[in-house]
Scaffold this motif. Structure first.
Motif, mmCIF file in Angstrom:
data_model
loop_
_atom_site.group_PDB
_atom_site.id
_atom_site.type_symbol
_atom_site.label_atom_id
_atom_site.label_comp_id
_atom_site.label_asym_id
_atom_site.label_seq_id
_atom_site.Cartn_x
_atom_site.Cartn_y
_atom_site.Cartn_z
ATOM 1 N N GLU A 91 0.835 -1.204 0.000
ATOM 2 C CA GLU A 91 0.000 0.000 0.000
ATOM 3 C C GLU A 91 0.873 1.258 0.000
ATOM 4 N N ALA A 92 1.921 1.276 0.808
ATOM 5 C CA ALA A 92 2.808 2.441 0.871
ATOM 6 C C ALA A 92 3.542 2.639 -0.456
ATOM 7 N N ALA A 93 3.961 1.561 -1.075
ATOM 8 C CA ALA A 93 4.643 1.670 -2.372
ATOM 9 C C ALA A 93 3.709 2.245 -3.436
ATOM 10 N N ARG A 94 2.444 1.866 -3.385
ATOM 11 C CA ARG A 94 1.474 2.420 -4.351
ATOM 12 C C ARG A 94 1.302 3.927 -4.173
ATOM 13 N N MET A 95 1.433 4.419 -2.964
ATOM 14 C CA MET A 95 1.278 5.860 -2.717
ATOM 15 C C MET A 95 2.401 6.671 -3.351
ATOM 16 N N GLU A 96 3.541 6.060 -3.601
ATOM 17 C CA GLU A 96 4.668 6.777 -4.178
ATOM 18 C C GLU A 96 4.340 7.344 -5.554
ATOM 19 N N ARG A 97 3.395 6.732 -6.245
ATOM 20 C CA ARG A 97 3.065 7.204 -7.597
ATOM 21 C C ARG A 97 2.455 8.610 -7.594
ATOM 22 N N HIS A 98 2.068 9.100 -6.441
ATOM 23 C CA HIS A 98 1.476 10.435 -6.333
ATOM 24 C C HIS A 98 2.539 11.523 -6.139
ATOM 25 N N HIS A 99 3.808 11.183 -6.362
ATOM 26 C CA HIS A 99 4.878 12.154 -6.154
ATOM 27 C C HIS A 99 4.760 13.367 -7.074
ATOM 28 N N ARG A 100 4.209 13.193 -8.280
ATOM 29 C CA ARG A 100 4.045 14.352 -9.166
ATOM 30 C C ARG A 100 2.974 15.302 -8.613
ATOM 31 N N LEU A 101 1.917 14.742 -8.081
ATOM 32 C CA LEU A 101 0.877 15.554 -7.443
ATOM 33 C C LEU A 101 1.474 16.345 -6.278
ATOM 34 N N LEU A 102 2.309 15.711 -5.503
ATOM 35 C CA LEU A 102 2.955 16.390 -4.396
ATOM 36 C C LEU A 102 3.858 17.517 -4.910
ATOM 37 N N ALA A 103 4.652 17.240 -5.928
ATOM 38 C CA ALA A 103 5.549 18.260 -6.483
ATOM 39 C C ALA A 103 4.748 19.461 -6.992
ATOM 40 N N GLN A 104 3.627 19.197 -7.638
ATOM 41 C CA GLN A 104 2.778 20.282 -8.163
ATOM 42 C C GLN A 104 2.163 21.092 -7.022
ATOM 43 N N SER A 105 1.829 20.436 -5.942
ATOM 44 C CA SER A 105 1.146 21.136 -4.847
ATOM 45 C C SER A 105 2.076 22.032 -4.040
ATOM 46 N N ILE A 106 3.380 21.851 -4.170
ATOM 47 C CA ILE A 106 4.309 22.704 -3.419
ATOM 48 C C ILE A 106 5.121 23.619 -4.336
ATOM 49 N N ALA A 107 4.876 23.516 -5.643
ATOM 50 C CA ALA A 107 5.645 24.339 -6.605
ATOM 51 C C ALA A 107 5.303 25.805 -6.496
#
Length: 174
Positions: free
Chosen positions: A158-174
């Motif tokens: 489950e935690a490994a699947r969450m890693e795919r949201h890294h682009r969403l995270l990058a966009q949210s802090i840009a």
């Protein structure tokens, strides 16, 4: 949420800054996608060896004096998460993540997912039981150990699947 840097030099300032900038957004993403709460969590950035010292310090009030060298099985790990007496500790390895903002983001998402998992009903008791077994304090039966290992494997997936949201995270802090 408390944020701290431990046993890291100035050469890791970019990692510290990235974690500091991303942790709140990562928490919101994880809580929304996993549908749970990270609860009381401390997020730290540390060197490879400092990471395992923090884990040993977190376990000391619950299990007695612990040797951080017992945890240094993976000095290249990007991060780790464990329970503390009052909540959860997430540690990001500054050395492994140096110069890798994407890995910092993936690691935050992964480890904060574990924080949510550790707050699920019965999870904390199972982790305490597993750690007591690992420290040789209170051995588990083979059946209990297999069940605990299945839970760990499912949580890791489950935690490994969450890693795919890294682009969403990058966009949210840009």
């Amino acid at each position: 949420m408390r944020f701290l840097a431990r046993s890291v030099g100035r050469q890791h300032q970019a990692t510290i800054d990235r974690v500091n900038a991303a942790v709140d957004a990562a928490t919101r993403i994880v809580e929304g996608k996993v549908r749970g709460c990270v609860g009381p969590v401390e997020v730290a950035v540390a060197s490879s060896s400092g990471m395992w010292e923090l884990v040993a310090e977190a376990h000391r009030p619950m299990f007695g004096r612990q040797d951080p060298h017992a945890w240094q099985h993976d000095r290249n790990a990007f991060g780790t998460t464990t329970i503390t007496k009052s909540g959860v500790l997430v540690v990001i390895n500054a050395q492994a993540c140096k110069g890798k903002a994407t890995e910092v983001d993936k690691t935050l998402l992964h480890e904060l997912t574990h924080a949510v998992q550790f707050n699920r009903r019965g999870a904390r008791d199972l982790i305490l039981r597993s750690l007591a077994n690992n420290y040789g304090i209170d051995p588990m039966t083979e059946r209990e150990a297999r069940a605990a290992n299945r839970r760990v494997d499912a949580d890791e997936r489950e935690a490994a699947r969450m890693e795919r949201h890294h682009r969403l995270l990058a966009q949210s802090i840009a």
